[in-house]
Design an enzyme around this catalytic site. Structure first.
Site, PDB file in Angstrom:
ATOM      1  N   HIS A 151     -20.178   7.803 -16.987  1.00 63.01           N
ATOM      2  CA  HIS A 151     -18.487   7.614 -16.641  1.00 63.01           C
ATOM      3  C   HIS A 151     -18.449   8.672 -15.778  1.00 63.01           C
ATOM      4  CE1 HIS A 151     -14.417   5.936 -16.787  1.00 63.01           C
ATOM      5  NE2 HIS A 151     -14.867   4.687 -17.354  1.00 63.01           N
ATOM      6  N   ASP A 208     -19.143  -0.224 -21.496  1.00 68.04           N
ATOM      7  CA  ASP A 208     -19.749  -1.478 -20.536  1.00 68.04           C
ATOM      8  C   ASP A 208     -20.911  -1.294 -21.690  1.00 68.04           C
ATOM      9  OD1 ASP A 208     -18.503  -2.604 -19.368  1.00 68.04           O
ATOM     10  OD2 ASP A 208     -18.520  -1.236 -17.787  1.00 68.04           O
TER      11      ASP A 208
HETATM   12  N1  ACO Z   1     -28.873   6.374 -15.548  1.00 72.27           N
HETATM   13  C1  ACO Z   1     -29.375   7.266 -15.070  1.00 72.27           C
HETATM   14  N2  ACO Z   1     -28.873   8.817 -14.880  1.00 72.27           N
HETATM   15  C2  ACO Z   1     -27.048   8.409 -13.605  1.00 72.27           C
HETATM   16  C3  ACO Z   1     -26.772   7.465 -14.989  1.00 72.27           C
HETATM   17  C4  ACO Z   1     -26.800   6.252 -15.207  1.00 72.27           C
HETATM   18  N3  ACO Z   1     -26.399   5.235 -15.647  1.00 72.27           N
HETATM   19  N4  ACO Z   1     -25.007   7.961 -14.464  1.00 72.27           N
HETATM   20  C5  ACO Z   1     -25.247   8.750 -13.737  1.00 72.27           C
HETATM   21  N5  ACO Z   1     -26.395   9.540 -14.320  1.00 72.27           N
HETATM   22  C6  ACO Z   1     -27.128  10.589 -13.685  1.00 72.27           C
HETATM   23  C7  ACO Z   1     -27.083  10.667 -11.705  1.00 72.27           C
HETATM   24  O1  ACO Z   1     -28.139  10.551 -11.241  1.00 72.27           O
HETATM   25  C8  ACO Z   1     -26.844  12.308 -11.692  1.00 72.27           C
HETATM   26  O2  ACO Z   1     -27.822  12.908 -11.592  1.00 72.27           O
HETATM   27  P1  ACO Z   1     -27.736  14.574 -10.703  1.00 72.27           P
HETATM   28  O3  ACO Z   1     -26.897  14.929 -11.022  1.00 72.27           O
HETATM   29  O4  ACO Z   1     -29.055  14.555 -10.895  1.00 72.27           O
HETATM   30  O5  ACO Z   1     -28.506  13.826  -9.221  1.00 72.27           O
HETATM   31  C9  ACO Z   1     -25.875  12.662 -12.708  1.00 72.27           C
HETATM   32  O6  ACO Z   1     -26.076  11.350 -13.479  1.00 72.27           O
HETATM   33  C10 ACO Z   1     -24.319  12.498 -11.822  1.00 72.27           C
HETATM   34  O7  ACO Z   1     -23.880  11.068 -11.657  1.00 72.27           O
HETATM   35  P2  ACO Z   1     -23.302  10.777 -10.700  1.00 72.27           P
HETATM   36  O8  ACO Z   1     -23.848   9.032 -10.534  1.00 72.27           O
HETATM   37  O9  ACO Z   1     -22.749  10.933  -9.791  1.00 72.27           O
HETATM   38  O10 ACO Z   1     -21.412  10.018 -11.210  1.00 72.27           O
HETATM   39  P3  ACO Z   1     -20.836   9.271 -10.449  1.00 72.27           P
HETATM   40  O11 ACO Z   1     -19.025   9.791 -11.687  1.00 72.27           O
HETATM   41  O12 ACO Z   1     -20.398   9.408  -9.167  1.00 72.27           O
HETATM   42  O13 ACO Z   1     -20.500   7.279 -11.355  1.00 72.27           O
HETATM   43  C11 ACO Z   1     -21.147   6.216 -12.618  1.00 72.27           C
HETATM   44  C12 ACO Z   1     -20.253   7.000 -12.289  1.00 72.27           C
HETATM   45  C13 ACO Z   1     -21.233   5.490 -11.967  1.00 72.27           C
HETATM   46  C14 ACO Z   1     -20.005   5.027 -13.717  1.00 72.27           C
HETATM   47  C15 ACO Z   1     -22.808   6.134 -13.049  1.00 72.27           C
HETATM   48  O14 ACO Z   1     -23.115   6.853 -14.533  1.00 72.27           O
HETATM   49  C16 ACO Z   1     -23.690   4.970 -13.038  1.00 72.27           C
HETATM   50  O15 ACO Z   1     -23.806   3.849 -12.571  1.00 72.27           O
HETATM   51  N6  ACO Z   1     -23.689   4.476 -14.413  1.00 72.27           N
HETATM   52  C17 ACO Z   1     -24.455   3.003 -14.936  1.00 72.27           C
HETATM   53  C18 ACO Z   1     -23.819   1.986 -14.664  1.00 72.27           C
HETATM   54  C19 ACO Z   1     -21.805   1.338 -15.864  1.00 72.27           C
HETATM   55  O16 ACO Z   1     -22.294   1.380 -16.862  1.00 72.27           O
HETATM   56  N7  ACO Z   1     -20.972   1.074 -14.522  1.00 72.27           N
HETATM   57  C20 ACO Z   1     -20.110   1.068 -15.531  1.00 72.27           C
HETATM   58  C21 ACO Z   1     -18.930   2.148 -15.205  1.00 72.27           C
HETATM   59  S1  ACO Z   1     -17.182   2.438 -16.521  1.00 72.27           S
HETATM   60  C22 ACO Z   1     -16.304   0.423 -15.871  1.00 72.27           C
HETATM   61  O17 ACO Z   1     -16.446   0.474 -14.804  1.00 72.27           O
HETATM   62  C23 ACO Z   1     -15.763  -0.070 -16.746  1.00 72.27           C
END
Ligand code: ACO
Length: 421
Positions: free
Chosen positions: A306, A363
């Site tokens: 998140h 979710d």
């Molecule tokens: N699975 C694997 N790796 C992940 C995940 C994941 N679900 N989420 C984040 N990471 C990793 C990224 O690859 C990144 O790794 P790095 O530092 O080695 O490059 C690190 O964790 C940080 O991730 P970001 O994408 O930079 O974090 P951001 O805050 O931009 O994204 C997000 C948050 C979009 C929710 C992300 O965690 C994601 O894509 N999750 C899966 C989709 C999801 O469940 N979305 C619902 C969110 S809740 C809502 O909107 C109601």
């Protein structure tokens, strides 16, 4: 406390004021930065940018705290109805019994949509995604209802809110009935808001419909948990669109489109699809954990991580418990719940997820409940939209009442410099 920070640039020292919120969150106010230095800030995805001051929702991602208007989410989910929470978010206080009754009666009176909306709905293919249908029908509502609201007129604003709260669940239910090939039905105004939504979704023309209190309670909790989440992607969209003084319905329709994406509200659908794929592939969660960690693989563990929560999402805790309760009440054993629990356990012990503070989000378990209630996967994000409606309205209203300027970020241009033909 210091009341400013100093920035040194080009041999000059500039003082930028500090702003402090009611929970001691601090921010540097950069409104005069460009005028005094020629500099702008660069912050893709607005990870460090506060776009407004808001008095609606407080969340502390490090501590896992979420409050609407000061009330903890755990308290509201356990003790309030969705309509009470909607009132709280929009008007700032929990309603008195008389205010709640009036709101329910006013909604009941408006619980019809123009029959011509059915013509628009009819022209969609049955395969249309219900989020696209919902966004389009919400836009269409503008043509059938006054699109300008004098936000400073309490009466005008109240009437617009009632219209949306009354008509939106009908559109959500119709989007569902369209893909199912079911006749469109209307509200049963003798029921509560949430119970009536269940009725509009599930009532079949040839059968009696009797809701189960445990199911309505679960639905009520899910709607409350989704009702607001401060400046997330769809809410920011609603505020930015509304900042051009586009109408309330138009702004909400834009918010629905933003919510649709799989990185935002669309994740609840993506979670179930992922869990199903893991099941069809033999249930080997380790394989998918490895894929999620592989930087050359675009796969992400949906429902994990998140932008703001770097600790447990408090909503996920309540939803996980509700999933257990409702499935046990309905006597359902869903193998994807076992897969979800297995994935969660593995992720919480895995250094990749621990170091990045990736926890299950709202979710991760919500889709399992929706499935148990008989709601098809494509409808999950529509349910999210219905829950988020009061938050969008509250944020839109606050933005307009605060007379916020039009949302218009700047950029650092990195394209070609002047060229000639
Ligand atoms: N699975 C694997 N790796 C992940 C995940 C994941 N679900 N989420 C984040 N990471 C990793 C990224 O690859 C990144 O790794 P790095 O530092 O080695 O490059 C690190 O964790 C940080 O991730 P970001 O994408 O930079 O974090 P951001 O805050 O931009 O994204 C997000 C948050 C979009 C929710 C992300 O965690 C994601 O894509 N999750 C899966 C989709 C999801 O469940 N979305 C619902 C969110 S809740 C809502 O909107 C109601």
């Amino acid at each position: 406390m210091e009341d400013h920070v100093k920035l040194q640039y080009n041999g000059k020292t500039i003082e930028l004021p500090l702003v402090e919120g009611s929970q001691q969150e601090k921010a540097i106010d950069i409104q005069k930065l460009r005028a005094s230095t020629g500099l702008i800030t660069l912050d893709p995805g607005f990870k460090n940018t506060g776009s407004c001051k808001s008095g609606i929702t407080y969340l502390d991602g490090e501590q896992g705290i979420l409050r609407y208007r000061g009330y903890n989410i755990e308290d509201l989910a356990a003790n309030a109805s969705f309509l009470e929470v909607a009132y709280l978010l929009i008007f700032g206080e929990l309603p008195t019994p008389a205010q709640l009754t009036k709101l329910q009666e006013d909604i009941n009176r408006e619980s019809l949509v123009d029959e011509d909306i059915k013509i628009i709905l009819k022209s969609f293919p049955k395969t249309a995604h219900p989020m696209g249908v919902l966004s389009s029908l919400t836009s269409a509502l503008i043509s059938f209802n006054p699109s300008t609201v004098d936000v400073e007129s309490e009466e005008d604003m109240y009437n617009a809110i009632v219209l949306l709260l009354a008509k939106f669940p009908i559109l959500c239910a119709w989007a569902h009935r369209k893909i199912k090939g079911l006749p469109l039905n209307y509200a049963n105004t003798s029921l509560t808001y949430t119970d009536n939504f269940g009725h509009m979704l599930f009532k079949l023309p040839h059968q009696e419909y009797h809701s189960q209190p445990e199911v309505i309670d679960a639905l009520n909790k899910l709607l409350i948990l989704h009702a607001d989440h401060e400046q997330n992607c769809s809410t920011s969209t609603v505020r930015v669109v509304g900042s051009s003084h586009a109408g309330l319905f138009a702004s909400i329709s834009a918010g629905i489109s933003a919510l649709w994406g799989p990185l935002h509200g669309g994740a609840n659908q993506a979670v179930i699809e992922m869990l199903e794929a893991i099941r069809a592939d033999g249930g080997d969660t380790s394989k998918y954990m490895a894929k999620a960690k592989d930087k050359n693989d675009p796969f992400r563990l949906m429902g994990f991580g998140h932008r703001v929560y770097k600790n447990f999402d408090p909503r996920a805790k309540i939803i996980k418990k509700t999933a257990d309760e409702v499935l046990s009440h309905l006597g359902i054993h869903d193998p994807v719940l076992d897969i979800a629990k297995g994935l969660e356990k593995q992720a919480l012990e895995d250094p990749y997820f621990v170091e990045r503070k990736l926890y299950p989000n709202v979710d991760f378990y919500s889709g399992i409940i929706y499935r148990a209630l008989g709601i098809p996967t494509e409808m999950f994000t529509v349910l999210f939209a219905l829950g988020r409606l009061p938050g969008w309205i509250a944020q839109w209203r606050e933005m307009r009442l605060n007379k916020e300027p039009i949302g218009r970020p700047r950029q650092i241009y990195v394209g070609a410099t002047e060229r000639h033909m």
